[in-house]
Design a protein around this motif. Structure first.
Motif, PDB file in Angstrom:
ATOM      1  N   GLY A  87       0.811  -1.208   0.000  1.00 25.83           N
ATOM      2  CA  GLY A  87       0.000   0.000   0.000  1.00 25.83           C
ATOM      3  C   GLY A  87       0.843   1.257   0.000  1.00 25.83           C
ATOM      4  N   TYR A  88       1.903   1.262   0.784  1.00 22.67           N
ATOM      5  CA  TYR A  88       2.812   2.412   0.805  1.00 22.67           C
ATOM      6  C   TYR A  88       3.458   2.608  -0.557  1.00 22.67           C
ATOM      7  CZ  TYR A  88       2.963   3.056   5.909  1.00 22.67           C
ATOM      8  OH  TYR A  88       2.686   3.340   7.219  1.00 22.67           O
ATOM      9  N   ARG A  89       3.905   1.507  -1.150  1.00 18.85           N
ATOM     10  CA  ARG A  89       4.570   1.614  -2.453  1.00 18.85           C
ATOM     11  C   ARG A  89       3.611   2.155  -3.503  1.00 18.85           C
ATOM     12  NH1 ARG A  89       7.829  -3.636  -3.997  1.00 18.85           N
ATOM     13  NH2 ARG A  89       5.891  -4.304  -5.010  1.00 18.85           N
ATOM     14  N   ALA A  90       2.350   1.715  -3.422  1.00 15.44           N
ATOM     15  CA  ALA A  90       1.348   2.241  -4.346  1.00 15.44           C
ATOM     16  C   ALA A  90       1.143   3.735  -4.150  1.00 15.44           C
ATOM     17  CB  ALA A  90       0.029   1.492  -4.164  1.00 15.44           C
ATOM     18  N   LYS A  91       1.152   4.174  -2.903  1.00 13.49           N
ATOM     19  CA  LYS A  91       1.005   5.604  -2.626  1.00 13.49           C
ATOM     20  C   LYS A  91       2.146   6.409  -3.236  1.00 13.49           C
ATOM     21  CE  LYS A  91       1.171   9.020   1.075  1.00 13.49           C
ATOM     22  NZ  LYS A  91       0.138   9.898   0.517  1.00 13.49           N
ATOM     23  N   LEU A  92       3.357   5.910  -3.066  1.00 12.44           N
ATOM     24  CA  LEU A  92       4.530   6.672  -3.491  1.00 12.44           C
ATOM     25  C   LEU A  92       4.795   6.594  -4.982  1.00 12.44           C
ATOM     26  CD1 LEU A  92       6.918   5.796  -0.525  1.00 12.44           C
ATOM     27  CD2 LEU A  92       5.836   8.003  -0.971  1.00 12.44           C
ATOM     28  N   THR A  93       4.326   5.543  -5.646  1.00 14.38           N
ATOM     29  CA  THR A  93       4.618   5.373  -7.070  1.00 14.38           C
ATOM     30  C   THR A  93       3.389   5.455  -7.956  1.00 14.38           C
ATOM     31  OG1 THR A  93       4.351   2.955  -7.041  1.00 14.38           O
ATOM     32  CG2 THR A  93       6.539   3.837  -6.471  1.00 14.38           C
ATOM     33  N   GLY A  94       2.184   5.331  -7.372  1.00 15.97           N
ATOM     34  CA  GLY A  94       0.975   5.297  -8.178  1.00 15.97           C
ATOM     35  C   GLY A  94       0.777   3.989  -8.916  1.00 15.97           C
ATOM     36  N   ASN A  95       1.418   2.928  -8.454  1.00 14.66           N
ATOM     37  CA  ASN A  95       1.360   1.638  -9.150  1.00 14.66           C
ATOM     38  C   ASN A  95       0.038   0.932  -8.886  1.00 14.66           C
ATOM     39  OD1 ASN A  95       1.869  -1.466  -9.204  1.00 14.66           O
ATOM     40  ND2 ASN A  95       3.501  -0.573 -10.450  1.00 14.66           N
ATOM     41  N   ARG A  96      -0.748   0.718  -9.936  1.00 14.77           N
ATOM     42  CA  ARG A  96      -2.064   0.103  -9.798  1.00 14.77           C
ATOM     43  C   ARG A  96      -1.977  -1.346  -9.319  1.00 14.77           C
ATOM     44  NH1 ARG A  96      -5.312  -3.205 -12.662  1.00 14.77           N
ATOM     45  NH2 ARG A  96      -7.576  -2.894 -12.437  1.00 14.77           N
ATOM     46  N   THR A  97      -1.004  -2.089  -9.839  1.00 12.93           N
ATOM     47  CA  THR A  97      -0.872  -3.499  -9.458  1.00 12.93           C
ATOM     48  C   THR A  97      -0.621  -3.642  -7.963  1.00 12.93           C
ATOM     49  OG1 THR A  97      -0.052  -4.099 -11.652  1.00 12.93           O
ATOM     50  CG2 THR A  97       0.432  -5.629  -9.848  1.00 12.93           C
ATOM     51  N   ASP A  98       0.263  -2.817  -7.418  1.00 15.16           N
ATOM     52  CA  ASP A  98       0.525  -2.846  -5.979  1.00 15.16           C
ATOM     53  C   ASP A  98      -0.732  -2.488  -5.191  1.00 15.16           C
ATOM     54  OD1 ASP A  98       3.153  -3.608  -6.240  1.00 15.16           O
ATOM     55  OD2 ASP A  98       3.979  -1.609  -5.847  1.00 15.16           O
ATOM     56  N   ALA A  99      -1.467  -1.483  -5.674  1.00 12.83           N
ATOM     57  CA  ALA A  99      -2.669  -1.043  -4.961  1.00 12.83           C
ATOM     58  C   ALA A  99      -3.701  -2.169  -4.888  1.00 12.83           C
ATOM     59  CB  ALA A  99      -3.266   0.181  -5.656  1.00 12.83           C
ATOM     60  N   VAL A 100      -3.949  -2.817  -6.005  1.00 12.01           N
ATOM     61  CA  VAL A 100      -4.941  -3.889  -6.032  1.00 12.01           C
ATOM     62  C   VAL A 100      -4.464  -5.081  -5.205  1.00 12.01           C
ATOM     63  CG1 VAL A 100      -6.152  -5.525  -7.522  1.00 12.01           C
ATOM     64  CG2 VAL A 100      -5.902  -3.135  -8.242  1.00 12.01           C
ATOM     65  N   SER A 101      -3.179  -5.402  -5.278  1.00 12.72           N
ATOM     66  CA  SER A 101      -2.638  -6.513  -4.485  1.00 12.72           C
ATOM     67  C   SER A 101      -2.778  -6.240  -2.994  1.00 12.72           C
ATOM     68  CB  SER A 101      -1.165  -6.752  -4.838  1.00 12.72           C
ATOM     69  OG  SER A 101      -1.032  -7.197  -6.164  1.00 12.72           O
ATOM     70  N   ALA A 102      -2.520  -5.004  -2.589  1.00 13.43           N
ATOM     71  CA  ALA A 102      -2.667  -4.647  -1.175  1.00 13.43           C
ATOM     72  C   ALA A 102      -4.111  -4.829  -0.730  1.00 13.43           C
ATOM     73  CB  ALA A 102      -2.215  -3.204  -0.951  1.00 13.43           C
ATOM     74  N   ARG A 103      -5.055  -4.362  -1.541  1.00 16.66           N
ATOM     75  CA  ARG A 103      -6.466  -4.521  -1.185  1.00 16.66           C
ATOM     76  C   ARG A 103      -6.847  -5.986  -1.041  1.00 16.66           C
ATOM     77  NH1 ARG A 103     -10.557  -5.787  -4.324  1.00 16.66           N
ATOM     78  NH2 ARG A 103      -9.584  -5.070  -6.260  1.00 16.66           N
ATOM     79  N   ARG A 104      -6.443  -6.806  -1.982  1.00 20.71           N
ATOM     80  CA  ARG A 104      -6.803  -8.220  -1.939  1.00 20.71           C
ATOM     81  C   ARG A 104      -6.198  -8.923  -0.722  1.00 20.71           C
ATOM     82  NH1 ARG A 104      -6.050  -9.294  -8.446  1.00 20.71           N
ATOM     83  NH2 ARG A 104      -8.118  -8.512  -9.057  1.00 20.71           N
ATOM     84  N   GLN A 105      -4.971  -8.569  -0.384  1.00 21.55           N
ATOM     85  CA  GLN A 105      -4.337  -9.185   0.779  1.00 21.55           C
ATOM     86  C   GLN A 105      -5.047  -8.765   2.068  1.00 21.55           C
ATOM     87  OE1 GLN A 105      -0.053  -8.652   0.729  1.00 21.55           O
ATOM     88  NE2 GLN A 105       0.048  -9.207  -1.435  1.00 21.55           N
TER      89      GLN A 105
END
Length: 240
Positions: A87-105
């Motif tokens: 989730g942090y990485r998604a915040k800092l990079t805007g990476n959609r894959t990280d964001a969705v993976s964080a939500r699913r986990q």
């Protein structure tokens, strides 16, 4: 910085994903132990003064959580910290894959144990933070963010978290960043100022709740929104 996902940018709108601290704050919810993934995320989210250093530290925390899971695949702490780091990485990079993976986990953790206050807090923060950055419709289409789901998870976390400032304090900041006039947000901020502070994070959030109540009581909603954003993890990097 609030970077956006390339697939949802348009009309000059910046669409970076702010994982609310749910994910962010959960990383500092327990007393620190030297150089664990949780400790590394504390430094990244609240201390590092530049985004490059913060992002490097987040990557280190993710690696530490993954290594712990290799040794013990059911390690709850490692599972939560892995999702937090994503989730942090998604915040800092805007990476959609990280964001969705964080939500699913996080969804998997809350499904496994619906009474896990930290996981509920993290999931609620993920949804509310994504809606704040992307908007209700784009957030749902791009990464599956839903305001109602997020607010419900925050309320569950508050109910399950006991008499600690962490839960109402974080929930208040997330709600007030999204909607400064939210009466539930004000009630939670007031609750946080009276709650117990067994950890440094509880004290930080209690202090933040008290700060936000000052402009709330004078009706200065612009300052309420700005302060709420700044007091969340990585809020010092946001420019919206």
């Amino acid at each position: 910085m609030a970077r956006g996902y390339g697939m949802v940018q348009g009309g000059g709108r910046r669409a970076g994903l702010a994982m609310a601290i749910g994910i962010a704050v959960v990383a500092v919810g327990a007393p620190a132990r030297a150089e664990t993934a949780r400790d590394i995320l504390i430094q990244a989210s609240f201390v590092d003064t530049d985004e490059a250093s913060a992002l490097k530290r987040v990557s280190n925390a993710y690696a530490a959580a993954v290594a712990a899971l290799r040794r013990a695949p059911e390690d709850h702490e490692a599972l939560l910290m892995r999702a937090t780091a994503l989730g942090y990485r998604a915040k800092l990079t805007g990476n959609r894959t990280d964001a969705v993976s964080a939500r699913r986990q996080l969804e998997a953790l809350t499904t496994q144990n619906p009474r896990d206050a930290e996981a509920q807090l993290a999931l609620g923060a993920w949804h509310v933070g994504a809606v704040k950055k992307l908007g209700m419709f784009v957030g749902r289409a791009a990464v599956g963010a839903q305001r109602g789901v997020g607010l419900a998870a925050l309320d569950k976390a508050v109910a399950l978290g006991g008499d600690r400032a962490l839960y109402p304090g974080l929930a208040a900041l997330l709600r007030l960043e999204l909607e400064p006039g939210d009466p539930r947000g004000r009630t939670l901020a007031e609750q946080a100022t009276r709650a117990a502070t067994p950890t440094a994070l509880d004290r930080i959030l209690q202090r933040g709740a008290g700060q936000v109540l000052v402009p709330l009581r004078t009706g200065d909603m612009r300052t309420v929104r700005r302060l709420s954003s700044q007091l969340l993890p990585f809020g010092r990097f946001d420019d919206d």
